[in-house]
Design an enzyme around this catalytic site. Sequence first.
Site, short mmCIF file in Angstrom:
data_model
loop_
_atom_site.label_atom_id
_atom_site.label_comp_id
_atom_site.label_asym_id
_atom_site.label_seq_id
_atom_site.Cartn_x
_atom_site.Cartn_y
_atom_site.Cartn_z
N ALA A 13 0.82 -1.22 0.00
CA ALA A 13 0.00 0.00 0.00
C ALA A 13 0.84 1.26 0.00
CB ALA A 13 -0.91 0.00 1.22
N ARG A 18 9.91 7.21 -3.27
CA ARG A 18 11.30 7.27 -3.77
C ARG A 18 11.42 6.83 -5.23
NH1 ARG A 18 13.48 4.00 1.41
NH2 ARG A 18 11.28 3.38 1.43
N THR A 80 4.23 -0.28 8.14
CA THR A 80 4.09 -1.71 7.80
C THR A 80 3.26 -2.46 8.86
OG1 THR A 80 6.29 -2.00 8.75
CG2 THR A 80 6.16 -1.92 6.36
N ASN A 227 13.22 0.33 -3.67
CA ASN A 227 12.74 1.64 -3.22
C ASN A 227 12.92 2.71 -4.29
OD1 ASN A 227 12.01 0.64 -0.67
ND2 ASN A 227 14.11 0.83 0.04
N ALA A 363 16.98 -7.82 -51.96
CA ALA A 363 17.37 -6.59 -51.25
C ALA A 363 16.54 -5.40 -51.72
CB ALA A 363 18.84 -6.30 -51.48
N ASN A 369 2.06 -1.58 -47.83
CA ASN A 369 0.84 -2.10 -47.21
C ASN A 369 -0.11 -1.02 -46.70
OD1 ASN A 369 2.76 -1.43 -45.26
ND2 ASN A 369 1.85 -2.80 -43.75
N TYR A 370 0.30 0.24 -46.74
CA TYR A 370 -0.51 1.30 -46.12
C TYR A 370 -0.79 2.40 -47.14
CZ TYR A 370 -1.84 4.73 -42.52
OH TYR A 370 -2.52 5.64 -41.76
N SER A 388 15.21 -7.18 -56.69
CA SER A 388 15.61 -6.08 -55.81
C SER A 388 14.78 -4.83 -56.08
CB SER A 388 17.08 -5.75 -56.03
OG SER A 388 17.84 -6.80 -55.51
N ALA A 406 13.40 -6.81 -61.03
CA ALA A 406 13.99 -5.80 -60.13
C ALA A 406 13.50 -4.41 -60.51
CB ALA A 406 15.51 -5.87 -60.22
C1 UD1 Z 1 11.16 -2.17 5.33
C2 UD1 Z 1 11.41 -2.60 6.79
C3 UD1 Z 1 12.93 -2.78 6.99
C4 UD1 Z 1 13.44 -3.81 5.99
C5 UD1 Z 1 13.08 -3.42 4.55
C6 UD1 Z 1 13.41 -4.56 3.63
C7 UD1 Z 1 9.73 -1.64 8.27
C8 UD1 Z 1 9.37 -0.54 9.19
N1 UD1 Z 1 10.91 -1.59 7.70
O1 UD1 Z 1 11.75 -0.89 5.15
O2 UD1 Z 1 13.20 -3.23 8.30
O3 UD1 Z 1 14.85 -3.93 6.13
O4 UD1 Z 1 11.67 -3.14 4.43
O5 UD1 Z 1 13.24 -4.20 2.29
O6 UD1 Z 1 8.95 -2.57 8.12
N2 UD1 Z 1 3.71 -0.54 3.10
C9 UD1 Z 1 2.34 -0.59 3.28
N3 UD1 Z 1 1.75 0.33 4.09
C10 UD1 Z 1 2.45 1.29 4.75
C11 UD1 Z 1 3.87 1.31 4.57
C12 UD1 Z 1 4.45 0.38 3.76
O7 UD1 Z 1 1.66 -1.43 2.69
O8 UD1 Z 1 1.83 2.09 5.47
C13 UD1 Z 1 4.34 -1.53 2.19
C14 UD1 Z 1 5.02 -0.85 1.01
O9 UD1 Z 1 4.14 -0.76 -0.09
C15 UD1 Z 1 6.19 -1.79 0.72
C16 UD1 Z 1 6.47 -2.47 2.05
O10 UD1 Z 1 5.36 -2.22 2.88
O11 UD1 Z 1 5.87 -2.77 -0.25
C17 UD1 Z 1 7.75 -1.93 2.72
O12 UD1 Z 1 7.61 -0.52 2.92
P1 UD1 Z 1 8.83 0.46 2.70
O13 UD1 Z 1 8.38 1.83 3.03
O14 UD1 Z 1 9.44 0.23 1.37
O15 UD1 Z 1 9.81 -0.05 3.85
P2 UD1 Z 1 11.40 0.07 3.90
O16 UD1 Z 1 11.78 1.45 4.27
O17 UD1 Z 1 12.00 -0.48 2.68
CA CA Z 2 11.19 -1.11 0.75
#
Ligand code: UD1
Ligand code: CA
Length: 455
Positions: A13, A18, A80, A227, A363, A369-370, A388, A406
Amino acid sequence: MSTKPLAIVILAAGFGTRMKSSQAKVMHTLAGKPMINWLLNSCESLNPEKIVVVIGPEMPDLEKAVKPHICVVQKVRDGTGGAVRTAMSALEGFGGDVLILLGDTPLITPATLSALRVAKDDHALAILGCIMDNPHGYGRLILGQDGMLENIIEEKDADPEQKAIQLVNTGAFCADGSQLCGWLNQIDSNNSQNEFYITQLPAIIREQGGVTAAAIIKNPAEVKGCNTRTDLAALEKTLQTRLREDLMNEGVFMQDPDTVYLWHDTKIAPDCIIEPNVYFGPGVTLESRVHIKAFSYLEGAHVKAEASVGPFARLRPDTQIGKGARIGNFVEIKKSIIGPGSKIGHLAYVGDCHMGEEVNFSAGAITVNYDGFQKHRTVIGKNVMVGSNVNLVAPVHIDDGAFVAAGSTITEDVPADALSIARDPAEIRQGWAAKYRKIKEAAQKKSRKRPKKAS
Ligand code: UD1
Ligand code: CA
């Protein structure tokens, strides 16, 4: 390994800020297939009871790509940990193993996921760690005196000593489903980003006297996260290496594999030879003993056994190259069927054409065609000789065994075994060149003798 039922939660989500893109991060493609689908394919091979993908609001493309699996929407991206909490609505009453994976770590293999489940065994939680030469950006695994996992510290919260740790969190967790909800409710947002981190779980479990198991894998490439665009390119490289190795293990020979780009659906039969710098776009199939020569670009093409293509050839979608046919340099073929044994050796364009067997298309010959509004078809029978620099103005039919002289522009059908010639007869002017040369040379001599003007 655990025989408990399995559910998988994929976190996807995040904004992917980045990446600097208007597209959801996990929809960016690797070998032409969205990241999320690579990960889903690996997950499917574990036969889980369900797969739940956490997506953000207004991500219709992602929702479509995830089907038929379950999508839950995390309305507020609060980290996360928050994302896993959102997924719990789809896992009510589930007491088996829950694999928690990151959508932006798509190349993790089924074997590694199985190893993580083995590590979990009877523990409440297992995480997948990895030693990275450059751990920057990853959460670091902090081990206690007893060698057990104590905590995970995010890059942004780490002090210099912690930043030096190379043992990182890959983001893959395997948790006991019956306890997960309870832990999630204890996660707080006391960190530099004010987010709910799933990485707080080992510390929560430790505080309660529990133990988090860690599986450490040796191949960092498969657990690298994405990222940034640079990360995406690194993942593409890893995946391409994997796809090429799979093909080579099946008997395909690539002279310089690092320069061959494959699509996720490229099919190449054993004993094909692929020269350096060849690009395979979507939907290419090569039958056995096909030879693709250097710098060729293929998409949507089926090349039958023993044919050769290139160097510098381009095959565009809906093209079929017949058995043993020869397609040479600077030839472009689009939406055409080329019969077995036919030769299009150099500098030709064939579009919307059905060409029979053993045709020689010389060659500089092209199908016209168009007409500026519509595409038209050219039909060429078997054993036809197209000379050719011929323009075949479609719609036109050149019947079996015919010759096209040709330099001809053909606007009418040519019957079988006939010769069609459409060019002005040459006019010969005896001695003209010698006279012309004499006049020019005399004029040159005169201009050289002329004195320079005083300035
Ligand atoms: C995360 C981990 C880090 C790990 C790294 C590995 C956390 C806090 N950090 O960091 O320890 O080493 O991945 O790649 O877990 N996402 C959601 N909802 C949110 C935030 C994120 O679904 O609110 C999803 C993102 O879409 C992504 C994944 O979680 O697919 C990881 O999020 P991201 O922000 O990329 O975490 P990292 O900073 O890479
Ligand atoms: Ca990540």
